[in-house]
Design a protein around this motif. Structure first.
Motif, PDB file in Angstrom:
ATOM      1  N   THR A 104     -41.940 -32.141   3.057  1.00  0.00           N
ATOM      2  CA  THR A 104     -41.125 -33.131   3.752  1.00  0.00           C
ATOM      3  C   THR A 104     -41.882 -34.455   3.868  1.00  0.00           C
ATOM      4  N   PRO A 105     -41.197 -35.541   4.248  1.00  0.00           N
ATOM      5  CA  PRO A 105     -41.889 -36.821   4.435  1.00  0.00           C
ATOM      6  C   PRO A 105     -43.021 -36.753   5.449  1.00  0.00           C
ATOM      7  N   ARG A 121     -39.343 -45.472   4.352  1.00  0.00           N
ATOM      8  CA  ARG A 121     -39.031 -44.658   3.178  1.00  0.00           C
ATOM      9  C   ARG A 121     -37.957 -45.367   2.378  1.00  0.00           C
ATOM     10  N   ASP A 145     -34.628 -34.221   2.851  1.00  0.00           N
ATOM     11  CA  ASP A 145     -36.063 -33.934   2.831  1.00  0.00           C
ATOM     12  C   ASP A 145     -36.495 -33.202   1.567  1.00  0.00           C
ATOM     13  N   LYS A 155     -39.218 -38.358  -2.356  1.00  0.00           N
ATOM     14  CA  LYS A 155     -39.672 -39.120  -1.188  1.00  0.00           C
ATOM     15  C   LYS A 155     -40.598 -40.248  -1.648  1.00  0.00           C
TER      16      LYS A 155
END
Length: 324
Positions: A282-283, A302, A315, A319
């Protein structure tokens, strides 16, 4: 590295021939709005279209490139091929001035390619955001430009003027082309694959760039940072690694090794574009890791992915995070 390592999410969903009408509706709509630029027309990998999770379609130099990422049953395959044949006789196809329809089996060794209609130009030059790129269709899984990273290349082009740029995991140097086109002072491209860097050099020449402002370094960053540091300090560092590369890169472990080097490579007001395309990361992994390894850098934002790469789970998609 954008779609370099194919996403594994959605591998268990059954492909459904009954859903292909949705695929053809969206592809036809995309063709009716097509232009000379390379573009994804259908993105099943984002899991927004049930029963079509292992199917994508790209518009590449007036050629339709359809990709299957897992084996399908005979009904699905026949329905898909019949639909593509019907598309080739449609007004939409004629108006788009399509030249070929190609089906690539990405799940098989060598990713074999079938030409279903027309004559394939396997080495087309495509346009994106005013830049030219040489692609290579049918010989490898990936054709040389990751289309989901278009917004990232656009950001670099708009923010590169007068800057010294470090492009890690450069592949065929798409970021470098965008940076030089945007007026970068110098770009250093680093990748272990010399063949990819040679393609990057060709991409710069296609755009009539002065390659004396570009360095191509076939180098393993984990063996030495000395050569890279010599060209710094940098105003912008781009990190776009594969999610996993056997024997050379394990994302969650090795990404942190790169981040801790950033303070000694960056100018005081320098920026970092950190990218990852693993659905399992995930970020927050990048944000937390940056805070731990390079605390002088602050998370800014982002970047949105291109709208055609919509993903059911944001997610899980590409990213692209900016730090300063």
């Amino acid at each position: 590295m954008a779609e370099k390592i194919e996403q594994q999410n959605g591998d268990n969903e059954a492909m459904q021939a009954s859903q292909l009408a949705v695929f053809f509706e969206l592809v036809s709509k995309g063709l009716s709005h097509s232009n000379v630029e390379v573009r994804r027309l259908f993105h099943g990998r984002g899991k927004c279209w049930p029963g079509l999770e292992q199917l994508t379609c790209d518009w590449v130099a007036s050629q339709l490139l359809v990709n299957l990422f897992k084996p399908v049953d005979e009904t699905f395959m026949c329905t898909l091929k019949q639909g593509l044949e019907e598309l080739s006789t449609s007004d939409v196809w004629r108006n788009a001035q399509g030249k070929a329809i190609v089906l690539q089996h990405r799940y098989s060794d060598g990713a074999p390619t079938e030409v279903l209609w027309g004559e394939l130009d396997s080495r087309p030059v495509v346009l994106e955001l005013g830049c030219k790129y040489q692609l290579d269709i049918g010989r490898n899984q990936n054709f040389g430009l990751f289309l989901d990273m278009r917004n990232g290349r656009e950001w670099v082009k708009e923010h590169a003027r007068g800057k010294r740029v470090l492009n890690l995991f450069a592949y065929t140097c798409g970021f470098s082309v965008a940076a030089i086109e945007g007026g970068a002072e110098h770009v250093v491209n680093v990748d272990m694959a010399r063949a990819s860097l040679n393609k990057g050099r060709d991409n710069h020449r296609l755009n009539d760039h002065d390659t004396s402002n570009v360095t191509f370094m076939a180098h393993d960053i984990f063996k030495s940072w000395g050569k890279i540091k010599k060209y710094g300090p940098y105003d912008l560092i781009i990190i776009d690694p594969p999610s996993f590369q056997k024997g050379s890169f394990a994302l969650t472990k090795d990404y942190k090794k790169i981040l801790r080097r950033l303070p000694e490579l960056l100018n005081a007001q320098g920026e970092v574009m950190a990218c990852v395309n693993s659905p399992s990361v995930t970020p927050s992994f990048l944000i937390d890791s940056m805070r731990e390894e390079a605390p002088t850098l602050t998370y800014i934002e982002r970047l949105a992915n291109p709208s055609e790469f919509a993903d059911k789970d944001d997610d899980a998609s590409l990213k692209v995070l900016l730090f300063r």
